[in-house]
Design an enzyme around this catalytic site. Sequence first.
Site, short mmCIF file in Angstrom:
data_model
loop_
_atom_site.label_atom_id
_atom_site.label_comp_id
_atom_site.label_asym_id
_atom_site.label_seq_id
_atom_site.Cartn_x
_atom_site.Cartn_y
_atom_site.Cartn_z
N GLY A 5 0.80 -1.23 0.00
CA GLY A 5 0.00 0.00 0.00
C GLY A 5 0.83 1.28 0.00
N LEU A 37 -5.04 -7.43 -5.91
CA LEU A 37 -4.69 -8.57 -6.75
C LEU A 37 -5.83 -9.52 -7.10
CD1 LEU A 37 -1.15 -9.32 -5.28
CD2 LEU A 37 -1.80 -7.83 -7.17
N ILE A 65 -11.92 -8.39 -10.11
CA ILE A 65 -13.20 -7.76 -9.74
C ILE A 65 -14.29 -8.41 -10.60
CG2 ILE A 65 -14.48 -5.58 -9.66
CD1 ILE A 65 -12.18 -5.29 -7.84
N ASN A 97 -7.49 1.30 -12.24
CA ASN A 97 -6.36 0.48 -11.79
C ASN A 97 -5.07 1.10 -12.30
OD1 ASN A 97 -4.99 -1.87 -10.76
ND2 ASN A 97 -4.87 -2.66 -12.86
N HIS A 149 -1.34 -0.21 -13.42
CA HIS A 149 -0.61 -1.44 -13.75
C HIS A 149 0.83 -1.05 -14.10
CE1 HIS A 149 -0.08 -5.58 -14.99
NE2 HIS A 149 0.65 -5.10 -15.98
N GLU A 184 4.87 6.07 -10.32
CA GLU A 184 3.57 5.97 -9.64
C GLU A 184 3.42 7.07 -8.59
OE1 GLU A 184 2.59 1.24 -10.28
OE2 GLU A 184 3.50 1.81 -8.39
#
Length: 190
Positions: free
Chosen positions: A15, A87, A90, A104, A106, A176
Site C-alpha cells: 500500500g 490482486l 473484480i 487500476n 498497472h 507511480e
Amino acid sequence: MKKPKNIVIFVSGNGSNMSNLITHFEGRTDGNIEAVFSNKKECLGIENAQKMGVNTVVFSKQELEEGNVAELVQLLNADLIVLAGFLLKIPKEFTSQFENKIVNVHPSLLPKFGGKGMYGRHVHQAVIEASETKSGISFHYVNENYDEGNLIAQFECSIDPTDTIEDLQKKIQELERKHFPEVLEKLIAQ
Ligand code: GAR
C-alpha cells in the site's frame, strides 16, 4: 461549495501508493479518501491506513464474489474506486455497477505484460527478460477482464541494459508516486 468526491482504495499488499494518496488528499476539498478495502487482514496497507486514520474494511474473496463488497461501496457513495496493488479479479457484477468509476494502475505499458499472474515484481521480471528498452505505468478503467479496460494515461521510463528487476521496480515506483495523485485529481474534476 462542491462536495469532495468520495474515493475508496483497494489494496492487497504494502500500500505504498495508498499511503501516498492518503497524504496527498489530506485536507483537500476536491477529493476525500473515504475508506481502504483489502482482501488481506494482515497486510501493511491496512496497518498503515489505520495508522493514518482512514476507515478500513477487510473482506474475503467470497464476499467480493457474492456482491457484499459492491453493496458496501455503494453505501459509502463512492465516486471513484481505486485499485492500488489489488490482486483479486473484480467480478462482472461489480464492474457493471461502477462503469468508468473503477481505476487500476498497472506497472507496465499495457497491453504489454498484462493479464493473469502479471503483478508487481513478476511484471518487471518479464519486462527485463524480454530485453525491453522501456517500460512504464498504465492507468486504466477496470472491466471484468484483467488489465483490459480502456486506457486513461500512460507514463514511460527507459530501461538501461544493466538495469536489474529492482532498478526497474524503483523507476516504476517513482513514476507511480509522481503521477497517481495527478491522474486522480483529473478524474474527480470531470
Ligand atoms: C504497484 O507497483 C502497482 O502498479 C502494482 O502493484 C504495486 C503495488 O505497490 N499493481 C499490479 O501489479 C496490478 N496488476 P504498493 O502496494 O506498494 O502500492
